[in-house]
Motif scaffolding. Structure first.
Motif, mmCIF file in Angstrom:
data_model
loop_
_atom_site.group_PDB
_atom_site.id
_atom_site.type_symbol
_atom_site.label_atom_id
_atom_site.label_comp_id
_atom_site.label_asym_id
_atom_site.label_seq_id
_atom_site.Cartn_x
_atom_site.Cartn_y
_atom_site.Cartn_z
ATOM 1 N N GLU A 26 15.310 39.553 -44.361
ATOM 2 C CA GLU A 26 14.208 40.513 -44.340
ATOM 3 C C GLU A 26 14.447 41.735 -45.225
ATOM 4 O O GLU A 26 13.479 42.335 -45.698
ATOM 5 N N VAL A 64 11.120 41.318 -54.573
ATOM 6 C CA VAL A 64 10.429 42.428 -55.236
ATOM 7 C C VAL A 64 10.931 42.584 -56.664
ATOM 8 O O VAL A 64 10.148 42.767 -57.601
ATOM 9 N N ILE A 114 10.510 43.878 -45.170
ATOM 10 C CA ILE A 114 11.345 45.055 -45.403
ATOM 11 C C ILE A 114 11.066 46.126 -44.352
ATOM 12 O O ILE A 114 11.998 46.724 -43.793
ATOM 13 N N LYS A 115 9.792 46.352 -44.044
ATOM 14 C CA LYS A 115 9.407 47.381 -43.058
ATOM 15 C C LYS A 115 10.054 47.130 -41.700
ATOM 16 O O LYS A 115 10.497 48.063 -41.038
ATOM 17 N N ILE A 147 5.359 42.337 -53.952
ATOM 18 C CA ILE A 147 5.600 43.513 -53.111
ATOM 19 C C ILE A 147 4.861 43.386 -51.779
ATOM 20 O O ILE A 147 5.435 43.599 -50.709
ATOM 21 N N LEU A 148 3.584 43.022 -51.836
ATOM 22 C CA LEU A 148 2.788 42.909 -50.607
ATOM 23 C C LEU A 148 3.279 41.785 -49.711
ATOM 24 O O LEU A 148 3.249 41.905 -48.478
ATOM 25 N N PHE A 187 6.506 43.139 -48.038
ATOM 26 C CA PHE A 187 6.467 44.474 -47.446
ATOM 27 C C PHE A 187 6.768 44.438 -45.944
ATOM 28 O O PHE A 187 7.565 45.226 -45.437
ATOM 29 N N LEU A 188 6.126 43.533 -45.247
ATOM 30 C CA LEU A 188 6.301 43.417 -43.799
ATOM 31 C C LEU A 188 7.756 43.117 -43.423
ATOM 32 O O LEU A 188 8.280 43.660 -42.451
#
Length: 146
Positions: free
Chosen positions: A71, A79, A35-36, A28-29, A32-33
């Protein structure tokens, strides 16, 4: 006095049943960037195409589509832990390409050099994370393990 016993020390980091939870958190971490910043590219597709064109990226519409797919969708699959190993390799290569195309600090001067150097090497670190994920796999909390 007992001597240093590295093998006993390493047992503390095996994590037992927490290993799968840590691998899920790491997945996840790690994405994260992506997906954001990928979702705004998807929602503002034409603006992203214009930005890609301003960077002189060849075929900016295709480049934007690839960026959105990688992305948002590929990162989302990471994920979920679906086809994790090959997709981690794909994201590692994508991250390398974005570092080279988006942060060519070696062609820059002045105030652009330092932030682009930092972002280039951050991409290299993220790439390392994807290569580790490719080797370790997603862990038990994943679609790959079902």
């Amino acid at each position: 006095m007992r001597g240093f016993q590295p093998m006993n020390t390493l047992r503390y980091f095996e994590l037992g049943s927490l290993k799968s939870v840590v691998l899920l958190l790491a997945r996840i971490l790690l994405v994260f960037l992506f997906i954001k910043f990928g979702i705004p590219k998807l929602l503002g597709f034409s603006g992203t195409v214009g930005y890609m064109a301003s960077l002189n990226v060849p075929f900016p519409s295709l480049a934007t589509a690839v960026a959105v797919i990688m992305e948002v969708f590929v990162a989302g699959l990471i994920v979920l832990g679906f086809y994790t190993r090959p997709l981690a390799l794909a994201l590692a290569l994508f991250t390398l390409a974005t570092a080279i195309i988006g942060h060519p600090y070696w062609n820059m001067t002045g105030d652009q050099v330092m932030p682009n150097t930092m972002n280039f090497y951050k991409n290299m670190s993220i790439m390392g994370g994807f290569l580790l994920l490719m080797v370790t796999g997603p862990g038990a909390i994943s679609l790959d393990k079902r």
